[in-house]
Design a protein around this motif. Structure first.
Motif, PDB file in Angstrom:
ATOM      1  N   ALA A 194       0.826  -1.206   0.000  1.00 38.02           N
ATOM      2  CA  ALA A 194       0.000   0.000   0.000  1.00 38.02           C
ATOM      3  C   ALA A 194       0.861   1.258   0.000  1.00 38.02           C
ATOM      4  O   ALA A 194       0.568   2.227  -0.717  1.00 38.02           O
ATOM      5  CB  ALA A 194      -0.933  -0.008   1.216  1.00 38.02           C
ATOM      6  N   SER A 286      -4.702   9.493   8.092  1.00 31.50           N
ATOM      7  CA  SER A 286      -6.114   9.242   7.782  1.00 31.50           C
ATOM      8  C   SER A 286      -6.761  10.460   7.147  1.00 31.50           C
ATOM      9  O   SER A 286      -7.532  10.342   6.175  1.00 31.50           O
ATOM     10  CB  SER A 286      -6.869   8.854   9.066  1.00 31.50           C
ATOM     11  OG  SER A 286      -6.346   7.673   9.629  1.00 31.50           O
ATOM     12  N   ALA A 289      -5.454  10.857   3.581  1.00 33.81           N
ATOM     13  CA  ALA A 289      -6.072   9.841   2.723  1.00 33.81           C
ATOM     14  C   ALA A 289      -7.489  10.253   2.342  1.00 33.81           C
ATOM     15  O   ALA A 289      -7.904  10.108   1.189  1.00 33.81           O
ATOM     16  CB  ALA A 289      -6.080   8.490   3.435  1.00 33.81           C
ATOM     17  N   LEU A 293      -8.566  11.243  -1.485  1.00 37.03           N
ATOM     18  CA  LEU A 293      -9.611  10.454  -2.133  1.00 37.03           C
ATOM     19  C   LEU A 293     -10.749  11.350  -2.602  1.00 37.03           C
ATOM     20  O   LEU A 293     -11.256  11.195  -3.725  1.00 37.03           O
ATOM     21  CB  LEU A 293     -10.130   9.384  -1.170  1.00 37.03           C
ATOM     22  CG  LEU A 293     -11.243   8.470  -1.684  1.00 37.03           C
ATOM     23  CD1 LEU A 293     -10.816   7.764  -2.965  1.00 37.03           C
ATOM     24  CD2 LEU A 293     -11.637   7.449  -0.618  1.00 37.03           C
ATOM     25  N   PRO A 325      -7.526   8.814  -6.586  1.00 40.87           N
ATOM     26  CA  PRO A 325      -8.272   7.847  -5.763  1.00 40.87           C
ATOM     27  C   PRO A 325      -7.431   6.634  -5.375  1.00 40.87           C
ATOM     28  O   PRO A 325      -7.585   6.102  -4.268  1.00 40.87           O
ATOM     29  CB  PRO A 325      -9.452   7.459  -6.662  1.00 40.87           C
ATOM     30  CG  PRO A 325      -9.675   8.657  -7.513  1.00 40.87           C
ATOM     31  CD  PRO A 325      -8.293   9.181  -7.798  1.00 40.87           C
ATOM     32  N   VAL A 326      -6.538   6.212  -6.273  1.00 41.58           N
ATOM     33  CA  VAL A 326      -5.631   5.105  -5.941  1.00 41.58           C
ATOM     34  C   VAL A 326      -4.717   5.515  -4.793  1.00 41.58           C
ATOM     35  O   VAL A 326      -4.479   4.735  -3.850  1.00 41.58           O
ATOM     36  CB  VAL A 326      -4.793   4.704  -7.173  1.00 41.58           C
ATOM     37  CG1 VAL A 326      -3.788   3.613  -6.811  1.00 41.58           C
ATOM     38  CG2 VAL A 326      -5.707   4.244  -8.304  1.00 41.58           C
ATOM     39  N   GLY A 328      -5.327   7.815  -2.452  1.00 45.15           N
ATOM     40  CA  GLY A 328      -6.097   7.892  -1.219  1.00 45.15           C
ATOM     41  C   GLY A 328      -6.413   6.533  -0.629  1.00 45.15           C
ATOM     42  O   GLY A 328      -6.260   6.307   0.583  1.00 45.15           O
ATOM     43  N   LEU A 329      -6.838   5.593  -1.479  1.00 41.04           N
ATOM     44  CA  LEU A 329      -7.158   4.251  -0.990  1.00 41.04           C
ATOM     45  C   LEU A 329      -5.904   3.532  -0.495  1.00 41.04           C
ATOM     46  O   LEU A 329      -5.944   2.819   0.522  1.00 41.04           O
ATOM     47  CB  LEU A 329      -7.820   3.442  -2.103  1.00 41.04           C
ATOM     48  CG  LEU A 329      -9.236   3.882  -2.489  1.00 41.04           C
ATOM     49  CD1 LEU A 329      -9.714   3.111  -3.715  1.00 41.04           C
ATOM     50  CD2 LEU A 329     -10.206   3.677  -1.324  1.00 41.04           C
ATOM     51  N   ALA A 330      -4.780   3.698  -1.204  1.00 43.67           N
ATOM     52  CA  ALA A 330      -3.536   3.053  -0.793  1.00 43.67           C
ATOM     53  C   ALA A 330      -3.066   3.605   0.549  1.00 43.67           C
ATOM     54  O   ALA A 330      -2.655   2.848   1.438  1.00 43.67           O
ATOM     55  CB  ALA A 330      -2.459   3.257  -1.857  1.00 43.67           C
ATOM     56  N   GLY A 332      -4.923   5.023   2.839  1.00 43.76           N
ATOM     57  CA  GLY A 332      -5.856   4.553   3.859  1.00 43.76           C
ATOM     58  C   GLY A 332      -5.576   3.115   4.265  1.00 43.76           C
ATOM     59  O   GLY A 332      -5.615   2.770   5.452  1.00 43.76           O
ATOM     60  N   THR A 333      -5.273   2.263   3.282  1.00 43.93           N
ATOM     61  CA  THR A 333      -4.948   0.861   3.574  1.00 43.93           C
ATOM     62  C   THR A 333      -3.669   0.752   4.384  1.00 43.93           C
ATOM     63  O   THR A 333      -3.588  -0.029   5.345  1.00 43.93           O
ATOM     64  CB  THR A 333      -4.809   0.073   2.261  1.00 43.93           C
ATOM     65  OG1 THR A 333      -6.031   0.162   1.520  1.00 43.93           O
ATOM     66  CG2 THR A 333      -4.487  -1.383   2.536  1.00 43.93           C
TER      67      THR A 333
END
Length: 352
Positions: A194, A286, A289, A293, A325-326, A328-330, A332-333
């Protein structure tokens, strides 16, 4: 009525750490305030920050929405939300009502976090950090207020779900196999993948913006590059500055899988060798992220609205942003993996 025997409020933790105890009331208060705002917009026909009241509706999914429709709808949802948040805070509900409450809370949280906000929020935050406040208008302020509400609704939904599933309200643990499988080594592997994505994505954006500053037509035509600089002096330098801030933040993401993300390094005088409080990394990561996102989703909506038609032959201006978005999601993960890897014995339930 759902039993409240396991609703334990620890006395030895800070008020912030006791969020499951008060977040429902905070959500009810937020919803009541937004209900009053909507009633004002409905009666005064002024100040409506969405649809026809948005000075830049091309960024929003609600463009063209009249105040006669939007304000009453917001007032109705906020009024219902006030009552539902209060019931959830009191841990009330029987039969199918808990499912109804959680569904409503989830829908409202998604609306407030990912549909109302757009890329102007992140752009405004970066500009404020650079000392420029021209982007901070009522529309962006409303989006920031909605993000606060979305965080409250999300936290309350998590707390209520843990309650009805008989999990610890403060750590979410339960004596089952799923919890025991979340081992540190597995979390570290997830975190590394991530983090790699969370660094590469903003690096692509940064490279294109600095290429524009240096006059390199990366993904754009040389004519377009010169024309934009002539019509908007400093546009590429400003974009490069924003991209660089993002890249610096992305490099700090490495701390989520490195030792210096757990133990302060030697050069930090006064802190060297001490344990890094997990919240010091988790809270800012957080928030970033979430903002990234939201910005990425806003750019996608902007593209779908046709706002990038002028740059159809210059994809370098917007394609890197569509990858956000990738990012932000990465991020966050990676943050979630860091949390699971570093969490210790719960002070409330005693589980590890």
């Amino acid at each position: 009525m759902i039993r409240t025997s396991h609703l334990i409020v620890p006395s030895r933790v800070s008020p912030l750490s006791r969020w499951p105890h008060w977040v429902g009331y905070a959500t009810a208060l937020w919803s009541l305030c937004y209900c009053f705002l909507a009633l004002y917009w409905m009666l005064a026909r002024s100040g409506f920050p969405l649809g026809v009241g948005d000075p830049h509706p091309e960024y929003s999914i609600f463009r063209g929405m009249p105040v006669e429709v939007g304000a009453p709808a917001i007032a109705l949802l906020s009024g219902m939300g006030t009552a539902i948040a209060f019931f959830m805070a009191k841990r009330q509900g029987r039969g199918i009502l808990p499912v109804v409450y959680l569904t409503f809370a989830s829908v409202i949280a998604i609306l407030l976090l990912f549909m109302i906000p757009d890329d102007r929020v992140l752009a405004c935050i970066v500009h404020v950090l650079l000392g420029h406040f021209e982007m901070l208008d009522w529309t962006v302020a409303n989006q920031l207020f909605c993000i606060i509400g979305g965080v409250c609704w999300s936290a309350m939904a998590f707390s209520y779900q843990r309650y009805i599933r008989r999990r610890c309200l403060y750590c979410g643990r339960r004596d089952d196999e799923m919890t025991k499988q979340l081992q540190p080594n597995l979390m570290l592997q997830w975190g590394k993948w991530a983090v790699a994505l969370a660094v590469i994505t903003p690096l692509i954006y940064c490279v294109t913006r600095w290429a524009f500053v240096l006059g390199i037509p990366l993904g754009v035509s040389a004519t377009f590059l010169r024309t934009m600089e002539r019509e908007n002096p400093g546009i590429w330098l400003g974009g490069a500055a924003i991209a660089t801030i993002g890249l610096v933040g992305a490099l700090l993401t490495l701390g989520l899988v490195q030792r210096w993300g757990e133990i302060f390094p030697r050069w930090m005088i006064g802190l060297a060798g001490k344990r890094v409080p997990p919240a010091l990394a988790i809270i800012p990561a957080s928030l970033v992220a979430l903002f990234v996102l939201e910005a990425g989703l806003g750019m996608i909506r902007h593209a779908l609205n046709g706002a990038f038609a002028f740059a159809a032959q210059n994809p370098g201006t917007y394609l890197p942003g569509l990858l956000w978005p990738v990012w932000g999601l990465a991020l966050g993960t990676a943050t979630l993996a860091y949390y699971y890897r570093r969490r210790e014995k719960c002070q409330t339930c005693g589980r590890r």
